[in-house]
Design a protein around this motif. Structure first.
Motif, PDB file in Angstrom:
ATOM      1  N   LEU A 131      44.350  33.346  45.431  1.00  0.00           N
ATOM      2  CA  LEU A 131      43.238  32.594  44.843  1.00  0.00           C
ATOM      3  C   LEU A 131      42.753  31.529  45.827  1.00  0.00           C
ATOM      4  O   LEU A 131      42.549  30.374  45.479  1.00  0.00           O
ATOM      5  CB  LEU A 131      43.682  31.961  43.517  1.00  0.00           C
ATOM      6  CG  LEU A 131      44.184  32.942  42.463  1.00  0.00           C
ATOM      7  CD1 LEU A 131      44.595  32.220  41.191  1.00  0.00           C
ATOM      8  CD2 LEU A 131      43.142  34.010  42.162  1.00  0.00           C
ATOM      9  N   LYS A 136      35.560  34.162  46.192  1.00  0.00           N
ATOM     10  CA  LYS A 136      36.143  34.473  44.896  1.00  0.00           C
ATOM     11  C   LYS A 136      35.795  33.381  43.892  1.00  0.00           C
ATOM     12  O   LYS A 136      35.482  32.257  44.251  1.00  0.00           O
ATOM     13  CB  LYS A 136      37.663  34.624  45.000  1.00  0.00           C
ATOM     14  CG  LYS A 136      38.114  35.973  45.534  1.00  0.00           C
ATOM     15  CD  LYS A 136      39.611  36.172  45.333  1.00  0.00           C
ATOM     16  CE  LYS A 136      40.031  37.577  45.732  1.00  0.00           C
ATOM     17  NZ  LYS A 136      41.483  37.800  45.480  1.00  0.00           N
ATOM     18  N   HIS A 137      35.863  33.759  42.620  1.00  0.00           N
ATOM     19  CA  HIS A 137      35.511  32.839  41.533  1.00  0.00           C
ATOM     20  C   HIS A 137      36.792  32.338  40.874  1.00  0.00           C
ATOM     21  O   HIS A 137      37.556  33.121  40.294  1.00  0.00           O
ATOM     22  CB  HIS A 137      34.622  33.553  40.514  1.00  0.00           C
ATOM     23  CG  HIS A 137      34.012  32.629  39.498  1.00  0.00           C
ATOM     24  ND1 HIS A 137      33.085  33.055  38.565  1.00  0.00           N
ATOM     25  CD2 HIS A 137      34.196  31.302  39.248  1.00  0.00           C
ATOM     26  CE1 HIS A 137      32.728  32.031  37.809  1.00  0.00           C
ATOM     27  NE2 HIS A 137      33.395  30.969  38.191  1.00  0.00           N
ATOM     28  N   THR A 198      33.995  37.007  34.338  1.00  0.00           N
ATOM     29  CA  THR A 198      33.344  36.564  35.573  1.00  0.00           C
ATOM     30  C   THR A 198      34.309  36.002  36.617  1.00  0.00           C
ATOM     31  O   THR A 198      33.908  35.805  37.767  1.00  0.00           O
ATOM     32  CB  THR A 198      32.292  35.489  35.268  1.00  0.00           C
ATOM     33  OG1 THR A 198      32.930  34.349  34.670  1.00  0.00           O
ATOM     34  CG2 THR A 198      31.214  36.021  34.329  1.00  0.00           C
ATOM     35  N   ASP A 200      37.842  35.689  39.005  1.00  0.00           N
ATOM     36  CA  ASP A 200      38.925  36.419  39.666  1.00  0.00           C
ATOM     37  C   ASP A 200      40.285  35.840  39.298  1.00  0.00           C
ATOM     38  O   ASP A 200      41.281  36.566  39.244  1.00  0.00           O
ATOM     39  CB  ASP A 200      38.742  36.363  41.181  1.00  0.00           C
ATOM     40  CG  ASP A 200      37.466  37.048  41.638  1.00  0.00           C
ATOM     41  OD1 ASP A 200      37.416  38.283  41.602  1.00  0.00           O
ATOM     42  OD2 ASP A 200      36.515  36.326  42.014  1.00  0.00           O
ATOM     43  N   GLY A 201      40.320  34.553  39.093  1.00  0.00           N
ATOM     44  CA  GLY A 201      41.586  33.903  38.771  1.00  0.00           C
ATOM     45  C   GLY A 201      41.365  32.612  38.029  1.00  0.00           C
ATOM     46  O   GLY A 201      40.270  32.029  38.068  1.00  0.00           O
ATOM     47  N   LEU A 219      38.534  36.309  32.565  1.00  0.00           N
ATOM     48  CA  LEU A 219      38.966  37.011  33.760  1.00  0.00           C
ATOM     49  C   LEU A 219      38.313  38.376  33.903  1.00  0.00           C
ATOM     50  O   LEU A 219      38.056  39.079  32.922  1.00  0.00           O
ATOM     51  CB  LEU A 219      40.483  37.203  33.744  1.00  0.00           C
ATOM     52  CG  LEU A 219      41.357  35.966  33.953  1.00  0.00           C
ATOM     53  CD1 LEU A 219      42.811  36.319  33.697  1.00  0.00           C
ATOM     54  CD2 LEU A 219      41.174  35.405  35.360  1.00  0.00           C
ATOM     55  N   LYS A 220      38.083  38.747  35.151  1.00  0.00           N
ATOM     56  CA  LYS A 220      37.687  40.117  35.456  1.00  0.00           C
ATOM     57  C   LYS A 220      38.882  41.042  35.204  1.00  0.00           C
ATOM     58  O   LYS A 220      40.021  40.583  35.105  1.00  0.00           O
ATOM     59  CB  LYS A 220      37.270  40.231  36.924  1.00  0.00           C
ATOM     60  CG  LYS A 220      36.061  39.405  37.319  1.00  0.00           C
ATOM     61  CD  LYS A 220      35.799  39.535  38.811  1.00  0.00           C
ATOM     62  CE  LYS A 220      34.601  38.694  39.256  1.00  0.00           C
ATOM     63  NZ  LYS A 220      34.365  38.800  40.716  1.00  0.00           N
ATOM     64  N   GLY A 223      42.424  40.492  36.674  1.00  0.00           N
ATOM     65  CA  GLY A 223      42.397  39.083  37.037  1.00  0.00           C
ATOM     66  C   GLY A 223      43.741  38.415  36.811  1.00  0.00           C
ATOM     67  O   GLY A 223      44.584  38.909  36.059  1.00  0.00           O
ATOM     68  N   GLN A 224      43.925  37.280  37.453  1.00  0.00           N
ATOM     69  CA  GLN A 224      45.210  36.574  37.433  1.00  0.00           C
ATOM     70  C   GLN A 224      45.068  35.180  36.852  1.00  0.00           C
ATOM     71  O   GLN A 224      44.260  34.377  37.331  1.00  0.00           O
ATOM     72  CB  GLN A 224      45.742  36.450  38.866  1.00  0.00           C
ATOM     73  CG  GLN A 224      47.020  35.652  39.003  1.00  0.00           C
ATOM     74  CD  GLN A 224      48.239  36.427  38.541  1.00  0.00           C
ATOM     75  OE1 GLN A 224      48.501  37.522  39.033  1.00  0.00           O
ATOM     76  NE2 GLN A 224      48.974  35.875  37.585  1.00  0.00           N
ATOM     77  N   LYS A 247      45.171  42.446  32.726  1.00  0.00           N
ATOM     78  CA  LYS A 247      45.213  41.066  33.213  1.00  0.00           C
ATOM     79  C   LYS A 247      46.656  40.566  33.310  1.00  0.00           C
ATOM     80  O   LYS A 247      47.537  41.037  32.612  1.00  0.00           O
ATOM     81  CB  LYS A 247      44.378  40.171  32.300  1.00  0.00           C
ATOM     82  CG  LYS A 247      42.915  40.594  32.307  1.00  0.00           C
ATOM     83  CD  LYS A 247      42.082  39.907  31.246  1.00  0.00           C
ATOM     84  CE  LYS A 247      40.657  40.462  31.256  1.00  0.00           C
ATOM     85  NZ  LYS A 247      39.806  39.850  30.210  1.00  0.00           N
TER      86      LYS A 247
END
Length: 282
Positions: A131, A136-137, A198, A200-201, A219-220, A223-224, A247
């Motif tokens: 992350l 990345k978002h 939306t 990534d983490g 999370l996508k 995602g984490q 997830k």
């Protein structure tokens, strides 16, 4: 640090009174032992959440001494000689050189001190779980000591950062002061729905009980979420919330000595400090 408050109030039922708190310690070396080669008198150094570990377990041998089962905490811990450790609010502390970090000259002492817990607590999992990639978002839940440093590190990594908070009044601080890209009010159903899928983490820094299912929806797929806050009450995690979309939820506890030094070096390079209010001891 809120951990000090938990301990002082015995909210985790582990306080060994009298407690001397403090595990975000910075200061000037006044003297060193004969065998010390890494530091000398006059240097600015720091001590974080722990001051020793067994050095022989699997975690220690892999450089994750923060997960040592017999970790010696800086404050309210039990040393290997059976003594209770006294934290950074002591007049002086004596620490083995292997658990001391060097504070970059570019960082002020007051702004650097909280990084030794709050800073590494968010920096370490950001590095471990990827992350930290530009573009990345990242979602940051909570805008306290941990949360605001997570925003600063995220922006320094070149990430898009969204702050999720239950306090609408923190919008200005998040966007204008810390430079976050967007702000979500966690109890605003429309805002949360619009942000579904939306991120990534997510770094969850909240230390009070709160629902995490709405956060996981942000999370996508794959995602984490990393939980670094420590609420007194258990978090509820229905299986469907992670099975759907594959997830992942992980925990992370502070960081290793190596993580802490890397974090301080990064902070020094990018001018990252914690926002503090200095209160005199008297």
């Amino acid at each position: 640090c809120h951990t000090d408050l938990h301990t002082i109030k015995n909210e985790w039922s582990n306080a060994m009174y009298p407690v001397v708190p403090g595990h975000e310690v910075v200061g000037i070396v006044t003297d060193v032992g004969r065998g010390v080669k890494n530091f000398k008198a006059g240097e600015t150094v720091g001590v974080g959440y722990f001051v020793d570990s067994c050095r022989t377990c699997e975690s220690c041998s892999k450089g994750y001494e923060n997960y040592c089962p017999t970790l010696v905490l800086t404050s309210n811990g039990v040393d290997y000689d059976g003594a209770t450790t006294l934290g950074g609010f002591s007049d002086v502390v004596v620490v083995n050189q292997d658990y001391v970090v060097r504070v970059p000259e570019s960082l002020p002492l007051d702004g650097a001190a909280p990084l030794l817990c709050a800073g590494v607590t968010v920096y370490s999992p950001m590095m471990q779980f990827g992350l930290n990639a530009p573009g990345k978002h990242l979602g940051v839940v909570g805008l306290g000591g941990l949360g605001h440093t997570a925003v600063k590190f995220g922006k320094a990594f070149g990430m898009t950062v969204t702050v999720i908070s239950s306090s609408p009044g923190k919008r200005q601080e998040a966007l204008e002061h810390l430079g976050a890209d967007t702000f979500l009010v966690s109890h605003d159903a429309e805002q949360m729905k619009a942000a579904t899928g939306t991120m990534d983490g997510i770094i969850d820094t909240v230390s009070a009980g709160h629902p995490i299912v709405p956060l996981l929806a942000l999370l996508k797929p794959m995602g984490q979420m990393v939980v670094v806050g420590a609420p007194n009450k258990p978090l509820e995690l229905p299986a469907y919330a992670i099975i759907t979309g594959g997830k992942r939820v992980a925990g992370s506890g502070v960081g290793s000595v190596g993580d802490c030094q890397a974090m301080l070096d990064f902070a020094g390079k990018h001018g990252i400090t914690a926002d503090v209010e200095v209160v005199k001891m008297d």
